[in-house]
Design a protein around this motif. Structure first.
Motif, PDB file in Angstrom:
ATOM      1  N   GLN A   1      36.057  35.812  43.390  1.00 36.44           N
ATOM      2  CA  GLN A   1      34.992  35.433  44.314  1.00 36.44           C
ATOM      3  C   GLN A   1      33.759  34.965  43.555  1.00 36.44           C
ATOM      4  N   ASN A   2      33.434  35.634  42.442  1.00 37.25           N
ATOM      5  CA  ASN A   2      32.301  35.222  41.634  1.00 37.25           C
ATOM      6  C   ASN A   2      32.537  33.835  41.038  1.00 37.25           C
ATOM      7  N   ARG A   3      33.762  33.581  40.589  1.00 36.61           N
ATOM      8  CA  ARG A   3      34.087  32.259  40.039  1.00 36.61           C
ATOM      9  C   ARG A   3      33.978  31.187  41.127  1.00 36.61           C
ATOM     10  N   GLU A   4      34.459  31.512  42.334  1.00 38.90           N
ATOM     11  CA  GLU A   4      34.378  30.551  43.444  1.00 38.90           C
ATOM     12  C   GLU A   4      32.926  30.254  43.785  1.00 38.90           C
ATOM     13  N   SER A   5      32.085  31.276  43.767  1.00 42.30           N
ATOM     14  CA  SER A   5      30.664  31.087  44.017  1.00 42.30           C
ATOM     15  C   SER A   5      30.047  30.192  42.947  1.00 42.30           C
ATOM     16  N   ALA A   6      30.450  30.394  41.699  1.00 42.44           N
ATOM     17  CA  ALA A   6      29.932  29.576  40.599  1.00 42.44           C
ATOM     18  C   ALA A   6      30.394  28.126  40.735  1.00 42.44           C
ATOM     19  N   LEU A   7      31.652  27.912  41.095  1.00 45.57           N
ATOM     20  CA  LEU A   7      32.156  26.545  41.277  1.00 45.57           C
ATOM     21  C   LEU A   7      31.434  25.853  42.433  1.00 45.57           C
ATOM     22  N   SER A   8      31.148  26.602  43.486  1.00 40.28           N
ATOM     23  CA  SER A   8      30.419  26.044  44.620  1.00 40.28           C
ATOM     24  C   SER A   8      29.009  25.633  44.201  1.00 40.28           C
ATOM     25  N   ALA A   9      28.326  26.507  43.467  1.00 36.22           N
ATOM     26  CA  ALA A   9      26.977  26.195  42.995  1.00 36.22           C
ATOM     27  C   ALA A   9      27.007  24.983  42.071  1.00 36.22           C
ATOM     28  N   LEU A  10      28.014  24.912  41.204  1.00 37.40           N
ATOM     29  CA  LEU A  10      28.136  23.785  40.279  1.00 37.40           C
ATOM     30  C   LEU A  10      28.367  22.483  41.049  1.00 37.40           C
ATOM     31  N   GLY A  11      29.174  22.557  42.114  1.00 39.24           N
ATOM     32  CA  GLY A  11      29.398  21.387  42.955  1.00 39.24           C
ATOM     33  C   GLY A  11      28.112  20.885  43.602  1.00 39.24           C
TER      34      GLY A  11
END
Length: 182
Positions: A14-24
């Protein structure tokens, strides 16, 4: 007093998904290009600790990855966003479904992996059809603009308008020079 969690604390998917979303969101805003997005998203998927994620976002403003298991003071750096959340719009990273986010994150990584495998001679060139197929699948499922938002289209239209205006000015300048010189 709230303690800040250790940067050595392990992160979840979930933390990685949040990071990928922020990066997007940073790529959408134009802070990073697609190549840098690919590099940073690869680092995000390989990250194991909070410290590794923090390092990826040190030169970027908010948004940053969220850690839902962290104390509220650490997880929400901007309290104003909690009291008045922005409405979600379809087609923007905030309004994307889980499969859309996954595909948006995996396509650049698939291109990088395919190119690396071709360059090293591990696999033959037809492997490039895997990321192309993922892209075609995404466009067939969510429409032509599934990977772009309105700001991207507006920025492109502005660029085209500015380019046309510069060409008009250049041509009028050349015409005036001819009239004065000839």
């Amino acid at each position: 007093m709230t303690e800040v969690p250790s940067p050595q604390l392990r992160i979840s998917d979930q933390n990685r998904e949040s990071a990928l979303s922020a990066l997007g969101e940073h790529m959408t805003a134009g802070r990073i290009d697609i190549e840098e997005y690919g590099e940073r998203s690869a680092r995000i998927t390989a990250a194991k600790t909070r410290g590794e994620l923090v390092e990826i976002f040190t030169d970027l403003p908010a948004p940053h990855p969220r850690y839902d298991d962290a104390p509220q003071a650490v997880a929400a750096p901007e309290p104003a966003q909690e009291t008045a959340p922005a409405p979600r719009q379809p087609g923007t990273p905030e309004g994307w479904t889980g499969p859309q986010r996954f595909l948006a994150a995996i396509v650049p990584l698939a291109f990088i992996a395919a190119i690396a495998l071709i360059a090293t001679g591990t696999l033959a060139w037809p492997i490039i059809f895997v990321p192309i197929g993922l892209t075609v699948f995404g466009k067939s499922m969510w429409g032509h603009d599934w990977d772009h938002d309105q700001r991207h289209r507006d920025r492109r239209d502005r660029h085209l308008h500015d380019r046309d205006r510069r060409r008009e000015l250049r041509d009028s300048y050349r015409d005036r020079r001819r009239e004065l010189g000839g």
